[in-house]
Design an enzyme around this catalytic site. Structure first.
Site, short mmCIF file in Angstrom:
data_model
loop_
_atom_site.label_atom_id
_atom_site.label_comp_id
_atom_site.label_asym_id
_atom_site.label_seq_id
_atom_site.Cartn_x
_atom_site.Cartn_y
_atom_site.Cartn_z
N GLU A 52 0.76 -1.15 0.13
CA GLU A 52 0.00 -0.22 0.03
C GLU A 52 0.75 1.25 0.06
OE1 GLU A 52 -0.45 -2.77 2.01
OE2 GLU A 52 -2.65 -3.23 1.40
N PHE A 114 -11.91 -7.12 13.73
CA PHE A 114 -10.94 -7.45 13.00
C PHE A 114 -10.51 -6.52 11.81
CE2 PHE A 114 -9.71 -9.93 8.91
CZ PHE A 114 -8.51 -10.49 9.35
N GLN A 115 -9.05 -6.28 11.65
CA GLN A 115 -8.52 -5.30 10.77
C GLN A 115 -9.07 -3.81 10.97
OE1 GLN A 115 -8.90 -7.19 6.88
NE2 GLN A 115 -6.78 -7.85 7.59
N LYS A 164 -17.56 -0.31 6.23
CA LYS A 164 -18.24 -1.39 5.47
C LYS A 164 -19.70 -1.32 5.01
CE LYS A 164 -18.07 -5.97 4.05
NZ LYS A 164 -17.45 -7.10 3.66
N MET A 478 24.41 8.54 2.48
CA MET A 478 24.36 10.09 3.25
C MET A 478 24.59 9.94 4.63
SD MET A 478 24.11 12.96 2.58
CE MET A 478 23.25 13.76 1.19
C1 TPP Z 1 12.63 5.54 5.63
C2 TPP Z 1 13.75 6.25 5.70
N1 TPP Z 1 14.57 5.60 6.73
C3 TPP Z 1 15.81 6.15 6.86
C4 TPP Z 1 16.13 7.35 6.47
C5 TPP Z 1 17.45 7.90 6.98
N2 TPP Z 1 18.35 8.06 5.59
C6 TPP Z 1 18.54 9.04 4.92
S1 TPP Z 1 19.40 9.11 3.62
C7 TPP Z 1 19.98 7.42 4.29
C8 TPP Z 1 20.78 6.53 3.36
C9 TPP Z 1 20.27 6.42 2.12
O1 TPP Z 1 21.19 5.22 1.40
P1 TPP Z 1 21.05 4.90 -0.08
O2 TPP Z 1 19.59 4.75 -0.46
O3 TPP Z 1 21.95 3.81 -0.25
O4 TPP Z 1 21.51 6.10 -0.83
P2 TPP Z 1 22.93 6.68 -0.80
O5 TPP Z 1 22.89 8.04 -0.10
O6 TPP Z 1 23.89 5.96 -0.79
O7 TPP Z 1 22.72 7.40 -2.26
C10 TPP Z 1 19.01 7.03 5.24
C11 TPP Z 1 19.25 5.75 5.76
C12 TPP Z 1 15.20 8.06 5.40
N3 TPP Z 1 15.52 9.16 4.95
N4 TPP Z 1 13.99 7.25 5.05
#
Ligand code: TPP
Length: 564
Positions: A52, A114-115, A164, A478
């Site tokens: 979803e 439920f749900q 529902k 990052m």
């Molecule tokens: C759902 C979610 N969880 C955690 C984060 C924190 N976060 C921001 S950037 C990042 C790393 C992203 O890694 P990747 O997708 O491999 O991309 P890269 O930075 O290597 O290009 C994380 C964990 C986020 N933005 N979104």
């Protein structure tokens, strides 16, 4: 007199009346009668997703790419809770979507049926508005209101929760032609006296900057922006959400603003005598340290949302109004002035040209390893900028924002406010479903892509030839960059030691997969993926510890940029 219809029939009829022809969704017990109605009405196309969250991001990507309201349909309980991240993502970026959730019968609400999940309560802080529909007769008018609220004023997501018994009950189909809501009157026209003040301020200023945000895209005002910038010789600094408002190569485009913004955009902001914020909200990723943001500038702010004016930065010339209407009036007002704008801003434009030339965004080129920035340059070369781009979140997103050349608005789909990993691929699918003939590319990190990779099956089923380009550094890049810069190089749990074979993964989903490890392989791989006209993964093994520069460390002023 029209005959009585079931809620499910009314649901489908309402959407058709509102000219919806495509929805994204996932069935379940409570919404089954609606699904049965969809089966009988092929005019309303339904894309079956695999999760979803994917459905809501697809509706969001569809909305960003088309400017129309995106629609998602999910069942009660886990279906609804799985949609929350998508709803919050749309909320933070003001994207018009309507999310329909099934709900247990009214008589069971609150009984831990439920749900059952209280989705109205759960989503309250991240919707523009929400409705629990109480009777079948309310359904059509509620749907009409939901679309109206989602798409007018400052756009945003609206949740419509349908029990529902409302779905199975009967009523006459009656939908109002015009929506009138007592407490909601969004179509504000910019106030002429304030607009004249803004025109005067532009005429008096010697160092103006237009600070362009996502409102520019949402209000379809790019052509008015171009006129304003060119007529008044005013440079524009653009937020992540505003990218595409001006062509990337336009000489008055300073590029991205803020934390990973260009040197010239951040310097221009810091030295401007007038900042004109246009559909932008002074987000902390843009302003850096607030007390040192645009210290010499008078601030003008045009926004449809009165609550965003003077919220973060004190504003001297507020204009509450629709950006399109305001820019039209502002353009007329500046044209009426007898001024040689180019001469007036000559020194400022000269200074900006120097900033631009001195510190262009760049990287150290290598021949033995693929630099992520090089992949983006190759994407520009093979697409000529004529594509729709989505991004995931992380370094991939920031490099895309810095390097991808955009020629048109609504071609850069990215989760700015919430920063949702896993957004890009489903958003790209939503855009591709709207524009089947366009090239749609999701720029991904190896971490992010694994958050909604299951939608490859959706791509295959509906022949949506989205190309995923993975900048594969084996890290949550990052976060690793922040650990390198601010946590003594301790890479705590950011190394993705076990990776799937992305080529085999693509093939398992009946998509095209290719892996590249050398710079000279990148261009041909992209060309092959585009030519395949199938869902594709181009897995680019890139320099593992490359960082995104420039960078303003969080909480520092924009002038404190780490350049490399
Ligand atoms: C759902 C979610 N969880 C955690 C984060 C924190 N976060 C921001 S950037 C990042 C790393 C992203 O890694 P990747 O997708 O491999 O991309 P890269 O930075 O290597 O290009 C994380 C964990 C986020 N933005 N979104």
């Amino acid at each position: 007199m029209t005959s009585a219809r079931t809620g499910a029939e009314i649901f489908v009829k309402s959407l058709l009346k509102l000219k919806v022809d495509l929805i994204f969704g996932y069935p379940g017990g409570v919404v089954l009668p609606i699904y049965d109605e969809l089966f009988k009405n092929p005019k309303l196309r339904h894309i079956l997703v695999r999760h979803e969250q994917g459905a809501v991001h697809m509706a969001d990507g569809f909305a960003r790419a088309t400017g129309r309201v995106g629609v998602a349909l999910v069942t009660s309980g886990p279906g609804a809770t799985n949609a929350v991240t998508g709803i919050a993502t749309a909320y933070m970026d003001s994207i018009p979507i309507v999310v329909f959730t099934g709900q247990v019968p009214t008589s069971l609400i609150g009984n831990d049926a439920f749900q059952e999940a209280d989705i109205i309560g759960i989503t309250r802080p991240c919707v523009k508005h929400s409705y629990l529909v109480r009777t079948t007769a309310d359904l059509a008018p509620t749907i009409a209101e939901a679309f109206y609220i989602a798409s007018t004023g400052k756009p945003g997501p609206v949740v419509v929760d349908i029990p529902k018994d409302v779905i199975t009950g009967t009523a006459r189909f009656e939908m109002p032609e015009k929506i009138e809501l007592r407490s909601y009157k969004p179509n504000v026209e910019g106030h002429m006296r304030q607009i004249d003040k803004l025109a005067d301020a532009l005429a008096e200023s010697r160092a103006p900057v237009l600070y362009v945000g996502g409102g520019m895209i949402l209000s379809n005002s790019s052509s008015e922006l171009l006129k304003l910038a060119e007529h008044t010789s005013s440079p524009s600094a653009i937020t992540l959400m505003g990218l595409g408002s001006l062509p990337s190569d336009h000489e008055l485009n300073l590029g991205l603003l803020g934390m990973h913004g260009t040197y010239c955009a951040n310097m221009a902001m810091s030295h401007a005598d007038l900042v004109v914020a246009l559909g932008a909200r002074f987000d902390d990723r843009v302003t850096g340290k607030l007390d040192e943001f645009a210290p010499k500038a008078k601030v003008a702010h045009v926004d449809i949302d009165p609550s965003s004016i003077s919220k973060n930065v004190k504003c001297h010339i507020p204009v509450v109004g629709d950006l399109n209407d305001t820019l039209r009036k502002l353009n007329a007002a500046v044209r009426a002035k007898d001024i040689n704008w180019k001469t007036k801003n000559k020194d400022w434009l000269q200074q900006i040209a120097e900033w631009k030339a001195g510190n262009a965004i760049t990287y150290v080129k290598k021949t033995n390893v693929i630099k992520p920035q090089f992949v983006l340059e190759e994407i520009n070369r093979v697409t000529g900028g004529e594509a729709i781009f989505a991004t995931e979140v992380g370094q991939n997103q920031m490099w895309a924002a810095q390097y991808i050349k955009l020629n048109h608005p609504r071609t850069f789909l990215t989760s700015g406010g919430l920063g949702t990993m896993g957004y890009g691929f489903p958003a790209a699918l939503g855009a591709q479903a709207a524009f089947p003939d366009k090239v749609v590319i999701d720029i991904a990190g190896d971490g992010s892509i694994q958050m909604n990779i299951q939608e490859l099956a959706t791509a295959a089923q509906y022949r949506l030839p989205v190309i995923i380009v993975i900048l594969n550094n084996g890290f949550l890049g990052m976060v690793r960059q922040w650990q390198e810069l601010f946590f003594g190089g301790r890479y705590a749990y950011t190394c993705m030691e076990a990776q799937p074979d992305f080529v085999k993964l693509a093939e398992a989903y009946n998509a095209f997969g290719i892996r590249v490890t050398k710079p000279e392989e990148v261009g041909p791989a992209l060309e092959k993926a585009i030519a395949a006209r199938r869902p594709a993964i181009v897995d680019c093994v890139v320099d593992r510890e490359e960082n995104v520069y420039p960078m303003v460390p969080a909480g520092e002023p924009l002038t404190k940029m780490l350049l490399a």
